[in-house]
Design a protein around this motif. Sequence first.
Motif, PDB file in Angstrom:
ATOM      1  N   MET A   1      11.788 -33.476  14.886  1.00 46.74           N
ATOM      2  CA  MET A   1      10.716 -33.011  15.769  1.00 46.74           C
ATOM      3  C   MET A   1       9.512 -33.946  15.631  1.00 46.74           C
ATOM      4  N   PRO A   2       8.827 -34.229  16.739  1.00 50.59           N
ATOM      5  CA  PRO A   2       7.642 -35.077  16.650  1.00 50.59           C
ATOM      6  C   PRO A   2       6.492 -34.345  15.972  1.00 50.59           C
ATOM      7  N   LYS A   3       5.618 -35.115  15.320  1.00 54.94           N
ATOM      8  CA  LYS A   3       4.420 -34.563  14.711  1.00 54.94           C
ATOM      9  C   LYS A   3       3.291 -34.640  15.719  1.00 54.94           C
ATOM     10  N   LEU A   4       2.703 -33.505  16.057  1.00 54.74           N
ATOM     11  CA  LEU A   4       1.685 -33.459  17.090  1.00 54.74           C
ATOM     12  C   LEU A   4       0.307 -33.651  16.467  1.00 54.74           C
TER      13      LEU A   4
ATOM     14  N   ASP B   1      -4.876 -37.752  12.599  1.00 54.46           N
ATOM     15  CA  ASP B   1      -5.210 -36.355  12.288  1.00 54.46           C
ATOM     16  C   ASP B   1      -6.478 -36.253  11.448  1.00 54.46           C
ATOM     17  N   HIS B   2      -7.533 -37.008  11.838  1.00 53.62           N
ATOM     18  CA  HIS B   2      -8.840 -36.966  11.187  1.00 53.62           C
ATOM     19  C   HIS B   2      -8.858 -37.579   9.787  1.00 53.62           C
ATOM     20  N   HIS B   3      -7.814 -38.306   9.425  1.00 52.36           N
ATOM     21  CA  HIS B   3      -7.774 -38.994   8.134  1.00 52.36           C
ATOM     22  C   HIS B   3      -7.725 -40.505   8.376  1.00 52.36           C
ATOM     23  N   ALA B   4      -8.537 -41.262   7.650  1.00 52.83           N
ATOM     24  CA  ALA B   4      -8.581 -42.712   7.821  1.00 52.83           C
ATOM     25  C   ALA B   4      -7.306 -43.351   7.293  1.00 52.83           C
ATOM     26  N   ARG B   5      -6.863 -44.408   7.966  1.00 55.30           N
ATOM     27  CA  ARG B   5      -5.739 -45.226   7.537  1.00 55.30           C
ATOM     28  C   ARG B   5      -6.217 -46.670   7.389  1.00 55.30           C
ATOM     29  N   ASP B   6      -5.581 -47.414   6.517  1.00 58.65           N
ATOM     30  CA  ASP B   6      -5.990 -48.783   6.246  1.00 58.65           C
ATOM     31  C   ASP B   6      -5.245 -49.756   7.160  1.00 58.65           C
ATOM     32  N   ARG B   7      -5.562 -49.724   8.477  1.00 54.15           N
ATOM     33  CA  ARG B   7      -4.958 -50.603   9.472  1.00 54.15           C
ATOM     34  C   ARG B   7      -3.433 -50.634   9.318  1.00 54.15           C
ATOM     35  N   THR B   8      -2.833 -49.453   9.452  1.00 56.03           N
ATOM     36  CA  THR B   8      -1.404 -49.260   9.256  1.00 56.03           C
ATOM     37  C   THR B   8      -0.605 -49.803  10.435  1.00 56.03           C
TER      38      THR B   8
ATOM     39  N   VAL C   1       3.930 -45.983  12.476  1.00 59.08           N
ATOM     40  CA  VAL C   1       3.311 -44.695  12.763  1.00 59.08           C
ATOM     41  C   VAL C   1       3.967 -44.046  13.977  1.00 59.08           C
ATOM     42  N   VAL C   2       4.312 -44.853  14.992  1.00 53.80           N
ATOM     43  CA  VAL C   2       5.001 -44.313  16.169  1.00 53.80           C
ATOM     44  C   VAL C   2       6.334 -43.689  15.767  1.00 53.80           C
ATOM     45  N   GLN C   3       7.080 -44.390  14.916  1.00 56.39           N
ATOM     46  CA  GLN C   3       8.368 -43.863  14.478  1.00 56.39           C
ATOM     47  C   GLN C   3       8.186 -42.554  13.723  1.00 56.39           C
TER      48      GLN C   3
ATOM     49  N   HIS D   1       5.723 -40.490  14.076  1.00 44.10           N
ATOM     50  CA  HIS D   1       5.199 -39.496  15.010  1.00 44.10           C
ATOM     51  C   HIS D   1       6.318 -38.849  15.820  1.00 44.10           C
ATOM     52  N   ILE D   2       7.205 -39.656  16.369  1.00 42.79           N
ATOM     53  CA  ILE D   2       8.216 -39.091  17.262  1.00 42.79           C
ATOM     54  C   ILE D   2       9.455 -38.608  16.522  1.00 42.79           C
ATOM     55  N   GLY D   3       9.543 -38.928  15.224  1.00 45.45           N
ATOM     56  CA  GLY D   3      10.657 -38.438  14.430  1.00 45.45           C
ATOM     57  C   GLY D   3      12.002 -38.938  14.902  1.00 45.45           C
ATOM     58  N   ALA D   4      12.086 -40.228  15.208  1.00 44.92           N
ATOM     59  CA  ALA D   4      13.333 -40.799  15.707  1.00 44.92           C
ATOM     60  C   ALA D   4      13.674 -42.058  14.928  1.00 44.92           C
ATOM     61  N   GLY D   5      14.805 -42.668  15.245  1.00 46.06           N
ATOM     62  CA  GLY D   5      15.248 -43.877  14.572  1.00 46.06           C
ATOM     63  C   GLY D   5      14.468 -45.103  15.014  1.00 46.06           C
ATOM     64  N   LYS D   6      14.886 -46.253  14.469  1.00 46.02           N
ATOM     65  CA  LYS D   6      14.160 -47.490  14.741  1.00 46.02           C
ATOM     66  C   LYS D   6      14.277 -47.930  16.197  1.00 46.02           C
ATOM     67  N   ALA D   7      15.453 -47.765  16.805  1.00 43.30           N
ATOM     68  CA  ALA D   7      15.628 -48.213  18.184  1.00 43.30           C
ATOM     69  C   ALA D   7      14.745 -47.428  19.159  1.00 43.30           C
ATOM     70  N   PRO D   8      14.743 -46.064  19.121  1.00 44.90           N
ATOM     71  CA  PRO D   8      13.821 -45.325  19.997  1.00 44.90           C
ATOM     72  C   PRO D   8      12.356 -45.632  19.688  1.00 44.90           C
ATOM     73  N   ALA D   9      12.040 -45.798  18.395  1.00 45.80           N
ATOM     74  CA  ALA D   9      10.656 -46.097  18.028  1.00 45.80           C
ATOM     75  C   ALA D   9      10.224 -47.443  18.598  1.00 45.80           C
ATOM     76  N   ARG D  10      11.121 -48.440  18.556  1.00 42.01           N
ATOM     77  CA  ARG D  10      10.808 -49.745  19.118  1.00 42.01           C
ATOM     78  C   ARG D  10      10.601 -49.655  20.622  1.00 42.01           C
ATOM     79  N   GLU D  11      11.432 -48.825  21.276  1.00 45.54           N
ATOM     80  CA  GLU D  11      11.305 -48.638  22.726  1.00 45.54           C
ATOM     81  C   GLU D  11       9.967 -47.989  23.074  1.00 45.54           C
ATOM     82  N   VAL D  12       9.587 -46.953  22.319  1.00 48.18           N
ATOM     83  CA  VAL D  12       8.310 -46.275  22.569  1.00 48.18           C
ATOM     84  C   VAL D  12       7.140 -47.207  22.251  1.00 48.18           C
ATOM     85  N   THR D  13       7.263 -47.970  21.157  1.00 50.73           N
ATOM     86  CA  THR D  13       6.193 -48.900  20.790  1.00 50.73           C
ATOM     87  C   THR D  13       5.953 -49.923  21.890  1.00 50.73           C
ATOM     88  N   ASP D  14       7.013 -50.506  22.403  1.00 49.09           N
ATOM     89  CA  ASP D  14       6.875 -51.497  23.476  1.00 49.09           C
ATOM     90  C   ASP D  14       6.216 -50.877  24.706  1.00 49.09           C
TER      91      ASP D  14
END
Length: 362
Positions: free
Chosen positions: A1-4, A23-30, A35-37, A39-52
Motif C-alpha cells: 500500500m502507498p504511504k499517504l 511528512d513534516h520531517h526534514a530529510r538530508d537531500r534524499t 522516496v518514490v519507491q 511512497h508507492i510501495g512497489a518494486g524498482k520497475a514501477p518506481a522507475r516508471e513513476v519517477t520518470d
Amino acid sequence: MPKLGWTLVETLEPDRLSVVARDHHARDRTSFERVVQDHIGAGKAPAREVTDWLQGLIADMRRRRETLAAKRVLRNGRVVGVRAVPVLAPDDTLHGVHLLLGSDDATPAQPPVPAFAFTWDSHQRLAEIPASLTVGNSRSRLTAPEIFRFIDPVDGLSLIRALLSSQPGDSWSGAVTVTVGEQARPGHLVMVASASPRAPQVWRGLLFQTSATPAGMSLEAAALAAIPRVSQVHMVLVDVAKMRLIRWVTDPIPEVQWKGQVDQRDTPHPDDVKRVFTAAADVFTGKSDSAAVQGVRLRRRGGGWVMVDGTGAIVTTPMGGPALAVLQMRVVGYSDEPDPVEPSDNGHPGLDDPEYPDPLPT
C-alpha cells in the motif's frame, strides 16, 4: 500500500531533484527515486516508471509554475495519482514542489509544510525574501543582519561561511529556528550555489517549517541581547572582506540606515569611513588586537546622523573560516549635519575588491 503524505522536493539544480522533507520531517537531500519507491510501495520497475513520469511533470512545472493534479496508468495496470504544488521564489522561478502521491482520490491528513523560496547574492550581501516572511518590513530585499533577526541557525558559523562566498555546485543545509511575529518555529534551510557563469555568486534556497522542537535562546544569548537595555552598548559581527554587518549579537542600534537597506551608500559619514579604515589597519595586519574610533557618524533614517564610539577586534575562526570582526558601539549623540553623499553612490567596494590593496594578513 502507498504511504499517504506530502513530500517536499527541491528543484534548486536544473538536472537534479532531491527530497528535503517528508511528512513534516526534514530529510538530508534524499534520493528522489528511493522516496518514490517507498511512497508507492512497489518494486524498482514501477518506481522507475513513476519517477520518470514525475520528473517530466516537474520539468514542465519549471516553465508553467502552476499547481496540477494528474494520474498515470502504469504498465502493470496500477493507477497512480499525484498533486503537485510549486514553491516559487520572488523572481517566479521554481525552487521546490510539494508532491502528494497516492490513489486518484487520495486525501491528505494535513496540508504540506509551509515552505518559502529565496535567493542570496554573496557579492551584494543581499537576500530576496518572500513578503510573507518579512513581517514588519516593507522590503523584500534584506541584508544579512535583518535575515538573522528572524532565522537563527543551529550552526551559525557554517551558514555565515556559506553566505560570504560560493563556488558552483556548493550546497548547505541545516536546522534553524524561524521567528515570524512573536512565534518561534522549528525549520530547515537548504541552499545550492548557482552553476551559471552569469551568476556564480547567487545561492538559491528553500526555507521550510518542520515538526522538530524549536531550540530556545541560550542563557548567554539572552544576556547579550539585554546589554543595550542597561548600557546602550550594541555588538555586531562584521564581514571583513566587504566591511558589512553580518549578524547582531545584541539588539541593533535603532534608527540607523545600514548599507543595503535602502541603497549602497556606506553607513558612516565619508570622513569617518577614512578614520575607521585607518584605525582598523593595524588590526587587519595583525599589529594590534583591537581598534577604537570615537564619534563615528552613522546615517540616520530620515536624515541626520547617529553618533557612536566604537571598538573592534578580529574574531578567531577555524582554519578556512570567514574573516570576521566583532564591533562594539555605544550611542553618544546625534547630529543634523547635511548628508554630502548622493543616494546613487555605491560606497566602499570592500577589501576583496581587486583594485583595492588587501591589508589582511595572508
